[in-house]
Write a protein that holds these residues in place. Structure first.
Motif, PDB file in Angstrom:
ATOM      1  N   VAL A  31       3.716 -45.341  16.182  1.00  0.00           N
ATOM      2  CA  VAL A  31       3.896 -43.958  15.743  1.00  0.00           C
ATOM      3  C   VAL A  31       3.915 -43.664  14.180  1.00  0.00           C
ATOM      4  N   ALA A  32       4.973 -44.863  13.731  1.00  0.00           N
ATOM      5  CA  ALA A  32       4.998 -44.810  12.207  1.00  0.00           C
ATOM      6  C   ALA A  32       3.560 -44.754  11.398  1.00  0.00           C
ATOM      7  N   ASN A  33       2.800 -45.772  11.915  1.00  0.00           N
ATOM      8  CA  ASN A  33       1.308 -45.992  11.139  1.00  0.00           C
ATOM      9  C   ASN A  33       0.540 -44.685  11.430  1.00  0.00           C
ATOM     10  N   ARG A  34       0.673 -44.224  12.461  1.00  0.00           N
ATOM     11  CA  ARG A  34       0.024 -43.048  12.920  1.00  0.00           C
ATOM     12  C   ARG A  34       0.391 -41.822  11.955  1.00  0.00           C
ATOM     13  N   LEU A  35       1.485 -41.846  11.909  1.00  0.00           N
ATOM     14  CA  LEU A  35       1.856 -40.614  10.892  1.00  0.00           C
ATOM     15  C   LEU A  35       1.855 -40.923   9.530  1.00  0.00           C
ATOM     16  N   ALA A  36       1.949 -42.071   8.938  1.00  0.00           N
ATOM     17  CA  ALA A  36       1.643 -42.278   7.705  1.00  0.00           C
ATOM     18  C   ALA A  36       0.209 -42.073   7.456  1.00  0.00           C
ATOM     19  N   GLU A  37      -0.802 -42.446   8.248  1.00  0.00           N
ATOM     20  CA  GLU A  37      -2.206 -41.861   7.835  1.00  0.00           C
ATOM     21  C   GLU A  37      -2.116 -40.136   7.618  1.00  0.00           C
ATOM     22  N   GLN A  38      -1.444 -39.340   8.357  1.00  0.00           N
ATOM     23  CA  GLN A  38      -1.517 -37.955   8.133  1.00  0.00           C
ATOM     24  C   GLN A  38      -0.590 -37.427   7.071  1.00  0.00           C
ATOM     25  N   PHE A  39       0.601 -38.227   6.900  1.00  0.00           N
ATOM     26  CA  PHE A  39       1.722 -37.887   6.141  1.00  0.00           C
ATOM     27  C   PHE A  39       1.836 -38.899   4.965  1.00  0.00           C
ATOM     28  N   PRO A  40       1.518 -38.724   4.089  1.00  0.00           N
ATOM     29  CA  PRO A  40       1.467 -39.841   2.866  1.00  0.00           C
ATOM     30  C   PRO A  40       2.898 -40.164   2.382  1.00  0.00           C
ATOM     31  N   LEU A  41       3.737 -39.382   2.450  1.00  0.00           N
ATOM     32  CA  LEU A  41       5.130 -39.584   1.811  1.00  0.00           C
ATOM     33  C   LEU A  41       5.829 -40.345   2.620  1.00  0.00           C
ATOM     34  N   ILE A  42       5.710 -40.493   3.892  1.00  0.00           N
ATOM     35  CA  ILE A  42       6.478 -41.234   4.839  1.00  0.00           C
ATOM     36  C   ILE A  42       6.795 -42.476   4.713  1.00  0.00           C
ATOM     37  N   VAL A  43       8.032 -43.009   4.796  1.00  0.00           N
ATOM     38  CA  VAL A  43       8.613 -44.327   4.685  1.00  0.00           C
ATOM     39  C   VAL A  43       9.362 -44.544   6.222  1.00  0.00           C
ATOM     40  N   SER A  44       9.060 -45.509   6.824  1.00  0.00           N
ATOM     41  CA  SER A  44       9.434 -45.721   8.196  1.00  0.00           C
ATOM     42  C   SER A  44      10.674 -46.694   8.018  1.00  0.00           C
ATOM     43  N   ILE A  45      11.659 -46.323   8.868  1.00  0.00           N
ATOM     44  CA  ILE A  45      12.890 -47.151   8.812  1.00  0.00           C
ATOM     45  C   ILE A  45      13.313 -47.421  10.385  1.00  0.00           C
ATOM     46  N   HIS A  46      13.811 -48.861  10.312  1.00  0.00           N
ATOM     47  CA  HIS A  46      14.545 -48.981  11.712  1.00  0.00           C
ATOM     48  C   HIS A  46      16.005 -48.609  11.590  1.00  0.00           C
ATOM     49  N   CYS A  47      16.238 -47.750  12.558  1.00  0.00           N
ATOM     50  CA  CYS A  47      17.450 -46.879  12.584  1.00  0.00           C
ATOM     51  C   CYS A  47      18.548 -48.063  12.591  1.00  0.00           C
ATOM     52  N   VAL A  48      19.416 -47.900  11.713  1.00  0.00           N
ATOM     53  CA  VAL A  48      20.736 -48.744  11.476  1.00  0.00           C
ATOM     54  C   VAL A  48      21.809 -48.822  12.855  1.00  0.00           C
ATOM     55  N   ALA A  49      21.820 -47.944  13.528  1.00  0.00           N
ATOM     56  CA  ALA A  49      22.624 -47.863  14.807  1.00  0.00           C
ATOM     57  C   ALA A  49      21.906 -48.574  15.895  1.00  0.00           C
ATOM     58  N   HIS A  50      20.412 -48.467  16.037  1.00  0.00           N
ATOM     59  CA  HIS A  50      19.580 -49.390  16.968  1.00  0.00           C
ATOM     60  C   HIS A  50      19.748 -50.858  16.399  1.00  0.00           C
ATOM     61  N   ARG A  51      19.710 -51.215  15.329  1.00  0.00           N
ATOM     62  CA  ARG A  51      19.827 -52.768  14.688  1.00  0.00           C
ATOM     63  C   ARG A  51      21.228 -53.191  15.136  1.00  0.00           C
ATOM     64  N   LEU A  52      22.250 -52.585  15.095  1.00  0.00           N
ATOM     65  CA  LEU A  52      23.450 -52.921  15.424  1.00  0.00           C
ATOM     66  C   LEU A  52      23.567 -53.156  16.823  1.00  0.00           C
ATOM     67  N   GLN A  53      23.046 -52.058  17.852  1.00  0.00           N
ATOM     68  CA  GLN A  53      23.062 -52.309  19.150  1.00  0.00           C
ATOM     69  C   GLN A  53      22.518 -53.522  19.570  1.00  0.00           C
ATOM     70  N   LEU A  54      21.034 -53.878  18.779  1.00  0.00           N
ATOM     71  CA  LEU A  54      20.541 -54.973  19.305  1.00  0.00           C
ATOM     72  C   LEU A  54      21.170 -56.313  18.728  1.00  0.00           C
ATOM     73  N   THR A  55      21.876 -56.233  17.745  1.00  0.00           N
ATOM     74  CA  THR A  55      22.894 -57.333  17.347  1.00  0.00           C
ATOM     75  C   THR A  55      23.887 -57.467  18.497  1.00  0.00           C
ATOM     76  N   VAL A  56      24.607 -56.552  18.913  1.00  0.00           N
ATOM     77  CA  VAL A  56      25.658 -56.732  19.870  1.00  0.00           C
ATOM     78  C   VAL A  56      25.218 -57.133  21.025  1.00  0.00           C
ATOM     79  N   VAL A  57      23.951 -56.771  21.527  1.00  0.00           N
ATOM     80  CA  VAL A  57      23.535 -57.390  22.771  1.00  0.00           C
ATOM     81  C   VAL A  57      23.162 -58.727  22.562  1.00  0.00           C
ATOM     82  N   ASP A  58      22.651 -59.275  21.787  1.00  0.00           N
ATOM     83  CA  ASP A  58      22.248 -60.606  21.291  1.00  0.00           C
ATOM     84  C   ASP A  58      23.432 -61.333  21.437  1.00  0.00           C
ATOM     85  N   THR A  59      24.579 -60.950  20.760  1.00  0.00           N
ATOM     86  CA  THR A  59      25.671 -61.488  20.804  1.00  0.00           C
ATOM     87  C   THR A  59      26.573 -61.573  22.256  1.00  0.00           C
TER      88      THR A  59
END
Length: 141
Positions: A90-118
């Motif tokens: 989705v991020a790359n598809r949007l970037a093709e249409q909307f040139p200013l977009i910077v995509s990020i991986h949500c910090v809350a989701h990254r934290l959740q992945l870390t907790v699950v791995d732990t």
């Protein structure tokens, strides 16, 4: 920011949050919950997102015009799933249409992945999680 959710009926939904500036203050608000009509592929998620952002234009008070989004849409946050951040995501598809977009991986989701791995690496937490799931399963019948 977008995320997916499955309701009790098994339907996949897209949750949309918008963050912007009003009178110099940053504000975040819930935009909507969109039922995904087809699949959870990058193409279908992108179509559902853009359709919902534009569909509301008929209300005159809610909706984003495409030219406005091209000039102002600067960020896109997701859970980091490959359908959203992968090469054809989705991020790359949007970037093709909307040139200013910077995509990020949500910090809350990254934290959740870390907790699950732990938790997976800690045997006492695995036992606790299994017991908790059993209790939930018993009482949710």
């Amino acid at each position: 920011m977008i995320d997916e959710s499955t309701d009790r009926g098994g339907s996949q939904n897209l949750i949309i949050y918008i963050r912007g500036e009003i009178d110099g203050d940053s504000v975040s608000f819930f935009w909507g919950l969109v039922k995904l009509r087809k699949t959870t592929s990058a193409a279908d998620i992108t179509d559902a997102l853009l359709d919902d952002l534009n569909a509301s234009q008929s209300n005159n008070w809610l909706g984003l015009k495409r030219d406005y989004m091209v000039r102002k849409w600067a960020g896109f946050a997701t859970d980091g799933a490959s359908a959203k951040t992968g090469l054809n995501g989705v991020a790359n598809r949007l970037a093709e249409q909307f040139p200013l977009i910077v995509s990020i991986h949500c910090v809350a989701h990254r934290l959740q992945l870390t907790v699950v791995d732990t938790v997976k690496k800690t045997s006492s937490l695995i036992k606790f999680e299994d017991a908790f799931r059993d209790i939930y399963s018993y009482y949710s019948r």
